[in-house]
Each structure stands twice: as C-alpha cells, then as structure tokens.
Design a protein around this motif. Structure first.
Motif, PDB file in Angstrom:
ATOM      1  N   MET A  51       0.847  -1.196   0.000  1.00 60.28           N
ATOM      2  CA  MET A  51       0.000   0.000   0.000  1.00 60.28           C
ATOM      3  C   MET A  51       0.884   1.247   0.000  1.00 60.28           C
ATOM      4  SD  MET A  51      -2.970   0.945   2.688  1.00 60.28           S
ATOM      5  CE  MET A  51      -1.929   0.425   4.024  1.00 60.28           C
ATOM      6  N   SER A  52       0.540   2.183  -0.874  1.00 57.45           N
ATOM      7  CA  SER A  52       1.379   3.365  -0.998  1.00 57.45           C
ATOM      8  C   SER A  52       1.208   4.259   0.231  1.00 57.45           C
ATOM      9  CB  SER A  52       1.001   4.142  -2.249  1.00 57.45           C
ATOM     10  OG  SER A  52      -0.166   4.889  -1.992  1.00 57.45           O
ATOM     11  N   PHE A  53       2.146   5.196   0.375  1.00 58.20           N
ATOM     12  CA  PHE A  53       2.096   6.112   1.516  1.00 58.20           C
ATOM     13  C   PHE A  53       0.818   6.949   1.480  1.00 58.20           C
ATOM     14  CE2 PHE A  53       3.002  10.494   2.903  1.00 58.20           C
ATOM     15  CZ  PHE A  53       3.086  10.254   4.256  1.00 58.20           C
ATOM     16  N   ILE A  54       0.500   7.477   0.306  1.00 62.87           N
ATOM     17  CA  ILE A  54      -0.706   8.303   0.163  1.00 62.87           C
ATOM     18  C   ILE A  54      -1.940   7.504   0.565  1.00 62.87           C
ATOM     19  CG2 ILE A  54      -2.184   9.500  -1.499  1.00 62.87           C
ATOM     20  CD1 ILE A  54       0.229  11.096  -1.146  1.00 62.87           C
ATOM     21  N   ALA A  55      -2.044   6.284   0.044  1.00 63.09           N
ATOM     22  CA  ALA A  55      -3.222   5.478   0.326  1.00 63.09           C
ATOM     23  C   ALA A  55      -3.336   5.188   1.813  1.00 63.09           C
ATOM     24  CB  ALA A  55      -3.165   4.192  -0.469  1.00 63.09           C
ATOM     25  N   SER A  56      -2.183   5.035   2.499  1.00 66.76           N
ATOM     26  CA  SER A  56      -2.231   4.703   3.926  1.00 66.76           C
ATOM     27  C   SER A  56      -2.868   5.837   4.732  1.00 66.76           C
ATOM     28  CB  SER A  56      -0.829   4.411   4.438  1.00 66.76           C
ATOM     29  OG  SER A  56      -0.071   5.596   4.443  1.00 66.76           O
ATOM     30  N   LEU A  57      -2.830   7.077   4.186  1.00 63.92           N
ATOM     31  CA  LEU A  57      -3.442   8.189   4.914  1.00 63.92           C
ATOM     32  C   LEU A  57      -4.963   8.068   4.962  1.00 63.92           C
ATOM     33  CD1 LEU A  57      -1.362  11.182   3.522  1.00 63.92           C
ATOM     34  CD2 LEU A  57      -1.052   9.979   5.677  1.00 63.92           C
ATOM     35  N   PHE A  58      -5.514   7.317   4.042  1.00 67.57           N
ATOM     36  CA  PHE A  58      -6.964   7.246   3.955  1.00 67.57           C
ATOM     37  C   PHE A  58      -7.549   6.073   4.717  1.00 67.57           C
ATOM     38  CE2 PHE A  58      -5.586   9.575   0.255  1.00 67.57           C
ATOM     39  CZ  PHE A  58      -6.441  10.672   0.270  1.00 67.57           C
ATOM     40  N   GLN A  59      -6.687   5.249   5.317  1.00 61.93           N
ATOM     41  CA  GLN A  59      -7.180   4.027   5.931  1.00 61.93           C
ATOM     42  C   GLN A  59      -7.977   4.279   7.192  1.00 61.93           C
ATOM     43  OE1 GLN A  59      -6.776   0.767   4.651  1.00 61.93           O
ATOM     44  NE2 GLN A  59      -6.355   2.084   2.898  1.00 61.93           N
ATOM     45  N   ARG A  60      -7.450   5.156   8.025  1.00 59.28           N
ATOM     46  CA  ARG A  60      -8.128   5.410   9.303  1.00 59.28           C
ATOM     47  C   ARG A  60      -8.596   6.859   9.334  1.00 59.28           C
ATOM     48  NH1 ARG A  60      -7.055   1.741  13.177  1.00 59.28           N
ATOM     49  NH2 ARG A  60      -7.329   3.153  14.922  1.00 59.28           N
ATOM     50  N   ASN A  61      -9.783   7.080   9.843  1.00 61.68           N
ATOM     51  CA  ASN A  61     -10.303   8.449   9.880  1.00 61.68           C
ATOM     52  C   ASN A  61      -9.420   9.361  10.710  1.00 61.68           C
ATOM     53  OD1 ASN A  61     -12.287  10.321   9.085  1.00 61.68           O
ATOM     54  ND2 ASN A  61     -13.020  10.323  11.201  1.00 61.68           N
ATOM     55  N   SER A  62      -8.922   8.848  11.854  1.00 66.84           N
ATOM     56  CA  SER A  62      -8.112   9.706  12.723  1.00 66.84           C
ATOM     57  C   SER A  62      -6.874  10.196  11.976  1.00 66.84           C
ATOM     58  CB  SER A  62      -7.717   8.948  13.983  1.00 66.84           C
ATOM     59  OG  SER A  62      -7.101   7.736  13.621  1.00 66.84           O
ATOM     60  N   ILE A  63      -6.240   9.315  11.227  1.00 59.49           N
ATOM     61  CA  ILE A  63      -5.050   9.708  10.463  1.00 59.49           C
ATOM     62  C   ILE A  63      -5.436  10.693   9.369  1.00 59.49           C
ATOM     63  CG2 ILE A  63      -3.148   8.867   9.036  1.00 59.49           C
ATOM     64  CD1 ILE A  63      -2.735   7.250  11.294  1.00 59.49           C
ATOM     65  N   TYR A  64      -6.539  10.409   8.737  1.00 54.07           N
ATOM     66  CA  TYR A  64      -7.019  11.266   7.642  1.00 54.07           C
ATOM     67  C   TYR A  64      -7.236  12.693   8.132  1.00 54.07           C
ATOM     68  CZ  TYR A  64     -10.161  12.647   3.807  1.00 54.07           C
ATOM     69  OH  TYR A  64     -10.747  13.280   2.762  1.00 54.07           O
ATOM     70  N   VAL A  65      -7.996  12.839   9.233  1.00 54.85           N
ATOM     71  CA  VAL A  65      -8.288  14.166   9.783  1.00 54.85           C
ATOM     72  C   VAL A  65      -6.998  14.833  10.243  1.00 54.85           C
ATOM     73  CG1 VAL A  65      -9.441  15.375  11.660  1.00 54.85           C
ATOM     74  CG2 VAL A  65     -10.650  13.602  10.404  1.00 54.85           C
ATOM     75  N   ALA A  66      -6.160  14.071  10.924  1.00 55.97           N
ATOM     76  CA  ALA A  66      -4.903  14.646  11.415  1.00 55.97           C
ATOM     77  C   ALA A  66      -4.055  15.130  10.245  1.00 55.97           C
ATOM     78  CB  ALA A  66      -4.149  13.613  12.242  1.00 55.97           C
ATOM     79  N   THR A  67      -4.061  14.387   9.148  1.00 62.89           N
ATOM     80  CA  THR A  67      -3.290  14.804   7.979  1.00 62.89           C
ATOM     81  C   THR A  67      -3.805  16.129   7.428  1.00 62.89           C
ATOM     82  OG1 THR A  67      -3.079  12.475   7.436  1.00 62.89           O
ATOM     83  CG2 THR A  67      -2.448  14.053   5.735  1.00 62.89           C
ATOM     84  N   ILE A  68      -5.120  16.241   7.352  1.00 65.07           N
ATOM     85  CA  ILE A  68      -5.698  17.487   6.833  1.00 65.07           C
ATOM     86  C   ILE A  68      -5.333  18.656   7.733  1.00 65.07           C
ATOM     87  CG2 ILE A  68      -7.862  18.702   6.423  1.00 65.07           C
ATOM     88  CD1 ILE A  68      -9.017  16.020   5.471  1.00 65.07           C
ATOM     89  N   PHE A  69      -5.513  18.475   9.047  1.00 60.39           N
ATOM     90  CA  PHE A  69      -5.217  19.579   9.970  1.00 60.39           C
ATOM     91  C   PHE A  69      -3.730  19.919   9.931  1.00 60.39           C
ATOM     92  CE2 PHE A  69      -8.898  20.431  12.933  1.00 60.39           C
ATOM     93  CZ  PHE A  69      -9.828  19.894  12.062  1.00 60.39           C
ATOM     94  N   GLY A  70      -2.896  18.884  10.003  1.00 58.04           N
ATOM     95  CA  GLY A  70      -1.446  19.123   9.973  1.00 58.04           C
ATOM     96  C   GLY A  70      -1.016  19.768   8.665  1.00 58.04           C
ATOM     97  N   GLY A  71      -1.601  19.276   7.573  1.00 56.19           N
ATOM     98  CA  GLY A  71      -1.270  19.836   6.260  1.00 56.19           C
ATOM     99  C   GLY A  71      -1.658  21.291   6.162  1.00 56.19           C
ATOM    100  N   ALA A  72      -2.853  21.621   6.658  1.00 56.35           N
ATOM    101  CA  ALA A  72      -3.307  23.015   6.624  1.00 56.35           C
ATOM    102  C   ALA A  72      -2.364  23.889   7.439  1.00 56.35           C
ATOM    103  CB  ALA A  72      -4.726  23.115   7.163  1.00 56.35           C
ATOM    104  N   PHE A  73      -1.969  23.375   8.600  1.00 52.95           N
ATOM    105  CA  PHE A  73      -1.080  24.149   9.473  1.00 52.95           C
ATOM    106  C   PHE A  73       0.260  24.401   8.778  1.00 52.95           C
ATOM    107  CE2 PHE A  73       1.987  24.571  12.926  1.00 52.95           C
ATOM    108  CZ  PHE A  73       1.400  25.607  13.635  1.00 52.95           C
ATOM    109  N   ALA A  74       0.832  23.347   8.234  1.00 57.03           N
ATOM    110  CA  ALA A  74       2.130  23.487   7.567  1.00 57.03           C
ATOM    111  C   ALA A  74       2.016  24.394   6.352  1.00 57.03           C
ATOM    112  CB  ALA A  74       2.647  22.117   7.158  1.00 57.03           C
ATOM    113  N   PHE A  75       0.943  24.219   5.600  1.00 54.92           N
ATOM    114  CA  PHE A  75       0.779  25.016   4.381  1.00 54.92           C
ATOM    115  C   PHE A  75       0.633  26.490   4.695  1.00 54.92           C
ATOM    116  CE2 PHE A  75      -2.079  27.187   1.431  1.00 54.92           C
ATOM    117  CZ  PHE A  75      -1.283  27.143   0.294  1.00 54.92           C
ATOM    118  N   GLN A  76      -0.202  26.813   5.701  1.00 56.78           N
ATOM    119  CA  GLN A  76      -0.421  28.238   5.949  1.00 56.78           C
ATOM    120  C   GLN A  76       0.856  28.912   6.430  1.00 56.78           C
ATOM    121  OE1 GLN A  76      -1.339  30.557   8.655  1.00 56.78           O
ATOM    122  NE2 GLN A  76      -0.128  29.354  10.086  1.00 56.78           N
ATOM    123  N   GLY A  77       1.668  28.196   7.193  1.00 58.15           N
ATOM    124  CA  GLY A  77       2.940  28.772   7.622  1.00 58.15           C
ATOM    125  C   GLY A  77       3.821  29.076   6.429  1.00 58.15           C
TER     126      GLY A  77
END
Lengths: 284, 64
Positions: free
Chosen positions: B1-27
């Motif tokens: 399973m690819s790294f990207i696909a692994s982000l979608f497996q669990r909701n907690s990881i998915y949400v955390a990725t979105i929040f973390g990504g938004a935080f990193a991106f806005q900075g």
C-alpha cells in the motif's frame, strides 16, 4: 446593414440634425458650468484629477515615510482646528513612529484621570492607549471659533468624500490667489473650486516651508498636501496594508482552488463524455 | 500500500493529515506571500524607512 442615404436632401437634413444636437448640447453644458445653481457642475465642485498615489493598485502599501511626514503636518497645522477622534497614540506605533516616540508625544499632554476621594477632577499624563486630543471642547466651541463652520473630524474624511485622496489633495492645493471675477462670497468664506459650491469656511492653510521635515524633504505646499493626505488615508484605513496582503492570499488560494475544481470536474467527466453508447436491438 | 493510500485508511489519520497539512501550508504560504509583498513594496514600509528617521538611535528596544 444600412441602406446608403441616397438623396442629397436627406443627407443635408441628417448633417444639420447632428450639428444642431452637438451645438445645442455644448451650449447647455457651458451654461451649466458658469453658474453655481443647484444641480450644476459648480455646485458639485470641480472634479479632481486622478493622481498617481504610490498606494494605488491592488498590491501597493502606503508610503510610511509619507505617513510620518503627514502626521507632522497634521499635528503642526490641521490639529489646531480638526480632531482625529478615531486614532489613538498606540496606532502610530510600528506604522510611522516607534513606541518611545509615541509615548513622548502623549506624555506631553494631560488627560482626565479618575477623580480623587473628594470627587475633585484630576489630570494625568497621556498613555499610548489614549486617543488624540480634540482642539475644541465641543461642537459649539468649534463653531464659535470658525465663524459658525464646523471643522469636520478627519479620521474618516478620505473615505467620506468623493474623489478620496485626489479630492483632499486638490482641496488643500486648490486655493487661487483671487476668486474668479463675478464670484460673490459670504463673509468669512474662501473660494475653492473643488469644494462643492465653491465657498468654503476653511482658508488656505498650507504654504511653502510651513513645517520643517526631519528627513530633509523640501516642505513645499504640494509635498505637505500629499503627505497629510496619505496620513489621513492611513487614518481612515489603518488596515489597508494588511488588507491588500490578505487580498493577495485570497486571490492565490481561490484561483488555485478554482483550477483544481476544473481539473477534478474534467477528471470525473472524462469517462462519461468519452463513452460510446450502442444499442443492440434484440435479435429475433 | 502506498504512503498516500495509507493516509486514507483510518479516519483519525485522515483528519490529522488534513489539519497538519493546513497548518504546515499556511505557515509556508504566509511566509512566501509576506516575503513577496514586502519585497514588492520595499522602501515604503515602516521597517525600511525607520532608519532614515531614527539615525541609528533607539532602533530596537520595545518598538515594533
């Protein structure tokens, strides 16, 4: 398209009608411009030319050196008559002055303090959180000192006038030496073509070398007018520089999202649009 | 399973990725935009003109 007008008589008639309309309109516009009656050009004031302010444009900030010089002009000249209610000393910090400079300004002034134990009023030196003081106690005092005219508060004046900066600059620099022949002014008023009606209670206040700029900029009338106008524009829109930066960010994000949306739409629709539907009638 | 696909497996990881990504991106995004904006308006901003008025005096104490 149109059929060519054939007869010479019809052609002459059309030419005549066009000429009459043009001349008639010019005459009416001219008539309109030479009196100051209601609904004429003079009543509405001369339109100011559009100047090339360095903060014009989507991504241009204010020129902060100009804001600082403009504050000096406001404090030395305009503050004698005009208040600037919505600006506190702290607002200058990081915009045109350092905190210590702003503190030095306000500490020279006295503000009302809490009354003492007997209820007698007390005074205290100003703090950064205090607002700029008004020249007059109240409106009546302001009118009494200005022949019945009220010098308006300048905090939002740039937003409150058509033409904004262009108007304020033109007004300050637009006083002719003599009012034009035939103009009758009420006592105590001055002629300024940019002011609607032409007769304004404020006289010309800016003259060359009136202030001395600390950065050595020559203090010509137009330089001071430009600086004080920039300062007043900042006072009316203190969020201006940040707002334009946010606007830039919003444009980048929304246009990227727009492109992404288009891409996603094409991606999803591609198989649907490309499919071929074939109907195989059942074989008998 | 690819790294990207692994982000979608669990909701907690998915949400955390979105929040973390938004935080990193806005900075990153804020720094980039501010840098361009301040360069575009160089010479007009307070920290550019400050030195002209303070002649090296009380440059950096409590002030912005």
């Amino acid at each position: 398209m149109f059929r060519a007008v054939s007869t010479p008589l019809a052609q002459k008639f059309i030419t005549g009608a066009v000429a009459t309309t043009g001349l008639g309109a010019s005459y009416l516009l001219y008539q309109d411009s030479i009196t100051a009656n209601a609904m004429t050009a003079a009543e509405h004031g001369l339109h100011p030319p559009a100047y090339g302010w360095s903060h014009n444009g989507m991504f241009e900030t204010f020129d902060h050196a100009s804001i600082r010089r403009g504050f000096q002009v406001y404090r030395d000249v305009c503050a004698a008559c005009h208040s600037l209610d919505r600006i506190a000393w702290r607002n200058l910090v990081g915009v045109s002055h350092t905190a210590s400079e702003a503190k030095a300004f306000c500490e020279e002034l006295e503000y009302d303090d809490e009354p003492d134990d007997e209820g007698a009023p007390r005074k205290r030196p100003g703090k950064l959180a205090d607002y700029l003081p008004s020249p007059y106690e109240n409106e009546q005092a302001a009118r009494a000192a200005n022949q019945g005219a009220l010098p308006p508060d300048l905090s939002l004046i740039v937003k409150a006038r058509h033409g904004a900066c262009d108007y304020i600059f033109s007004l300050l620099t637009g006083y002719p030496d003599e009012p034009p022949a035939g103009v009758v002014l009420p006592p105590g008023s001055n002629y300024n073509p940019y002011f609607p009606g032409g007769s304004i209670a404020m006289g010309r206040v800016l003259f060359d070398e009136l202030v001395e700029y600390e950065d050595g900029t020559p203090a010509t009338t137009s330089q001071m007018a430009k600086d004080v106008t920039t300062f007043l524009n900042w006072a009316a829109e203190p969020e201006h520089d940040d707002r334009k930066k946010w606007g830039l960010k919003a444009l980048i994000v929304t246009s990227s999202l727009y492109l992404v949306a288009i891409w996603v739409k094409r991606f999803k629709w591609q198989p649907i649009k490309n499919r071929k539907i074939r109907f195989d009638p059942p074989k008998k | 399973m690819s790294f990207i696909a692994s982000l979608f497996q669990r909701n907690s990881i998915y949400v955390a990725t979105i929040f973390g990504g938004a935080f990193a991106f806005q900075g990153f995004f804020d720094v980039a935009v501010t840098k361009w904006y301040e360069n575009h308006n160089k010479g007009k901003l307070w920290h550019d003109v400050k030195g002209k008025f303070l002649d090296g005096g009380d440059e950096d104490e409590d002030d912005e």
